[in-house]
Design a protein around this motif. Structure first.
Motif, short mmCIF file in Angstrom:
data_model
loop_
_atom_site.label_atom_id
_atom_site.label_comp_id
_atom_site.label_asym_id
_atom_site.label_seq_id
_atom_site.Cartn_x
_atom_site.Cartn_y
_atom_site.Cartn_z
N ILE A 1 0.90 -1.15 -0.01
CA ILE A 1 0.02 -0.07 0.04
C ILE A 1 0.95 1.21 -0.06
O ILE A 1 1.76 1.34 0.81
N GLU A 2 0.56 2.13 -0.89
CA GLU A 2 1.61 3.31 -1.17
C GLU A 2 1.13 4.55 -1.23
O GLU A 2 -0.10 4.75 -1.66
N GLU A 3 1.98 5.42 -0.99
CA GLU A 3 1.57 6.76 -1.12
C GLU A 3 1.12 7.33 -2.45
O GLU A 3 1.54 6.84 -3.30
N PHE A 4 0.02 8.06 -2.74
CA PHE A 4 -0.44 8.69 -3.97
C PHE A 4 0.49 9.64 -4.19
O PHE A 4 0.63 10.71 -3.62
N LEU A 5 0.97 9.81 -5.34
CA LEU A 5 1.80 10.54 -5.95
C LEU A 5 1.14 11.47 -7.12
O LEU A 5 0.31 10.76 -7.72
N THR A 6 1.52 12.79 -7.57
CA THR A 6 1.12 13.37 -8.39
C THR A 6 2.16 13.85 -9.30
O THR A 6 3.16 14.22 -9.08
N PRO B 1 3.23 14.41 -13.99
CA PRO B 1 3.48 13.76 -15.26
C PRO B 1 3.97 12.56 -15.08
O PRO B 1 5.07 12.48 -14.48
N GLU B 2 3.42 11.58 -16.06
CA GLU B 2 4.13 10.28 -15.99
C GLU B 2 4.95 10.16 -17.30
O GLU B 2 4.67 10.58 -18.27
N VAL B 3 6.20 9.50 -17.20
CA VAL B 3 7.11 9.29 -18.21
C VAL B 3 7.53 7.80 -18.37
O VAL B 3 7.88 7.42 -17.18
P1 AMP Z 1 1.24 0.28 -12.85
O1 AMP Z 1 0.53 -0.84 -13.42
O2 AMP Z 1 2.52 0.08 -11.87
O3 AMP Z 1 1.97 0.91 -14.21
O4 AMP Z 1 0.29 1.48 -12.44
C1 AMP Z 1 -0.67 1.58 -13.11
C2 AMP Z 1 -1.03 3.25 -13.02
O5 AMP Z 1 -1.19 3.46 -11.65
C3 AMP Z 1 0.32 3.97 -13.34
O6 AMP Z 1 0.66 4.37 -14.71
C4 AMP Z 1 -0.17 5.31 -12.42
O7 AMP Z 1 -0.75 6.19 -13.19
C5 AMP Z 1 -0.95 4.92 -11.35
N1 AMP Z 1 -0.26 4.69 -9.91
C6 AMP Z 1 0.72 3.64 -9.59
N2 AMP Z 1 1.25 4.05 -8.55
C7 AMP Z 1 0.97 5.34 -8.13
C8 AMP Z 1 1.39 6.20 -7.13
N3 AMP Z 1 2.06 5.71 -6.16
N4 AMP Z 1 0.71 7.36 -7.18
C9 AMP Z 1 -0.13 7.84 -8.05
N5 AMP Z 1 -0.64 6.84 -9.16
C10 AMP Z 1 -0.13 5.74 -9.33
#
Ligand code: AMP
Ligand code: GLY
Length: 424
Positions: free
Chosen positions: A184-189, A191-193
């Motif tokens: 269970i992890e912290e929600f981050l904000t 842009p994604e790269v």
């Molecule tokens: P993943 O399958 O790990 O690529 O996660 C799917 C999507 O969930 C990611 O592309 C992010 O948009 C979102 N996500 C995963 N981890 C986080 C986080 N810690 N905070 C915010 N969004 C997340």
């Protein structure tokens, strides 16, 4: 040279098309490939998870080099089995593939080596996870430890949603053993790269950055999918950010894996979020991304096979890997209803792709002379151009020439990237 590529989606088709530029390769086998890949390679009906079958085929057919592309066979040890037969491979062995195979492993690795990522807790017991959620800040993110077809991550807006996700993973076993333990992890904000890299454990060469579009519908609405399109490069990934990522994330990860006696060789994928507190790792993948590969490889100027051999031989540091300065856009054509429920078996008629245009087939089978759709994501239609707008226009123009009655595509792939350039 006889080369074998394990896998059968759009990513594998992009890898195969790029490998074919090397004139020293006489024959490419795809295991299992698909009806569209069959236009470019010899497809062999051996599943990507059939590790013994893959190794036996490679040995019997005197394969000179193997590329293992999907996560499952890598995590199951396909590279170990092939190397045991003396076959050089591109891809990490089982000990290194754990960087994607276990989220608990990767989170603990980042913590131990000071690599920036979201704060997290690990749970093996459902009651403890539920108790933790009583006071956890929301939104929060629940992740299954193991592989879950890209569906093991739930971004929960409320505590109730988070509880639901925990129960589905740990009690209902929605992802089988993959969800027996969770993070269970912290929600981050931010842009994604996506940044894919070549590494032999000594040298790491980042490829051109890219941007995925995960939601099914325009405006980033609708359910999460395997990816509805990509563009490269990613406008948010500036030179300064790239330098910071190399220093704080990429090289530290390579060194951390060496220190753990898990040297990573192959394509190491960094899923990053550019947060207000700097770039952080959202996820590692032990392989090329899909559909990132469909925009990254068309921009690779160097010979892919030579790079892959250098990675396998540990001589990546001796070569220069070059990307073009241009842009690429990939529009995914999916079956109507994807990712919820959809039908297969519709006829596909593909237009001719000109120089700088590519139709990568993700899901199709041949029936006589006909090509029929199979599964959710069916095609990745890519084009390159000097500008992003040019690449988008070309990719859509080509995608619209595809005849596929049951198909749909997003209309706005690349729009967010264009807006980001405008704001600069
Ligand atoms: P993943 O399958 O790990 O690529 O996660 C799917 C999507 O969930 C990611 O592309 C992010 O948009 C979102 N996500 C995963 N981890 C986080 C986080 N810690 N905070 C915010 N969004 C997340
Ligand atoms: N496009 C994301 C992935 O390949 O995991």
């Amino acid at each position: 040279m006889k080369v074998m590529v394990v896998g059968g989606g759009g990513r594998e088709h992009a890898i195969i098309k790029k490998l074919k530029e090397n004139k020293g390769i006489e024959e490419i086998y795809a295991l299992p490939g698909n009806g569209g890949i069959a236009l470019d390679a010899t497809c062999v009906n051996i599943g990507a998870k059939d590790i013994a079958g893959i190794a036996a085929f490679a040995k019997e057919n005197k394969i000179d080099f193997a590329v293992v592309a999907p996560d499952d066979p890598l995590v199951l040890g396909a590279v170990d089995a092939l190397e045991a037969e003396g076959i050089p491979c591109f891809g990490p062995n089982k000990r290194a593939a754990i960087i994607e195979g276990s989220k608990i492993f990767s989170k603990n690795l980042m913590k131990k080596y000071g690599i920036p990522t979201a704060e997290y807790e690990v749970f093996e017991d459902m009651d403890a996870a539920l108790a933790y959620l009583d006071t956890a800040p929301v939104p929060t993110v629940v992740k299954a430890d193991g592989l879950a077809l890209g569906k093991g991550v739930v971004v929960a807006q409320t505590r109730e949603e988070a509880r639901q996700a925990v129960k589905e993973m740990m009690q209902d076993k929605k992802f089988g053993e993959s969800g027996a333990k969770i993070v269970i992890e912290e929600f981050l904000t931010g842009p994604e790269v996506s940044v894919l890299s070549f590494t032999d454990g000594k040298t790491l060469v980042p490829m051109v950055s890219s941007m995925d579009h995960k939601r099914a519908h325009d405006g980033d609405q609708g359910p999460n999918t395997g990816g509805m399109g990509t563009v490269a490069p990613n406008p948010y990934y500036t030179k300064e950010i790239a330098e910071e990522c190399i220093r704080t994330i990429f090289l530290p990860t390579m060194h951390a894996m060496n220190a753990e006696n898990r040297t990573f060789k192959g394509c190491l994928y960094f899923g990053l979020m550019l947060t207000p507190k700097g770039p952080k790792v959202i996820e590692y993948n032990c392989r090329f991304g899909d559909p990132e590969t469909q925009v990254v490889l068309p921009l690779l100027k160097s010979d892919l096979f030579t790079v892959m051999q250098a990675v396998a031989n540990g001589t990546l540091g001796d070569m220069k890997v070059e990307f073009s300065e241009g842009h690429a856009c990939c529009v995914v054509v999916a079956s109507k209803g994807y990712p919820v429920s959809y039908q297969s078996g519709f006829e596909l008629t593909l237009p001719e792709a000109k120089e700088g245009e590519y139709i990568f087939v993700a899901g199709a089978k041949k029936e006589g002379e006909k090509l029929l759709s199979v599964g959710g994501r069916v095609l990745g239609v890519t084009a390159t151009a000097d500008t992003l707008q040019g690449a988008i226009d070309r990719a859509y123009a080509l995608a619209k020439q595809v005849k596929f009655e049951n198909g749909f595509m997003r209309a706005d792939i690349g729009k967010r990237a264009l807006q980001a350039y405008e704001r600069k």
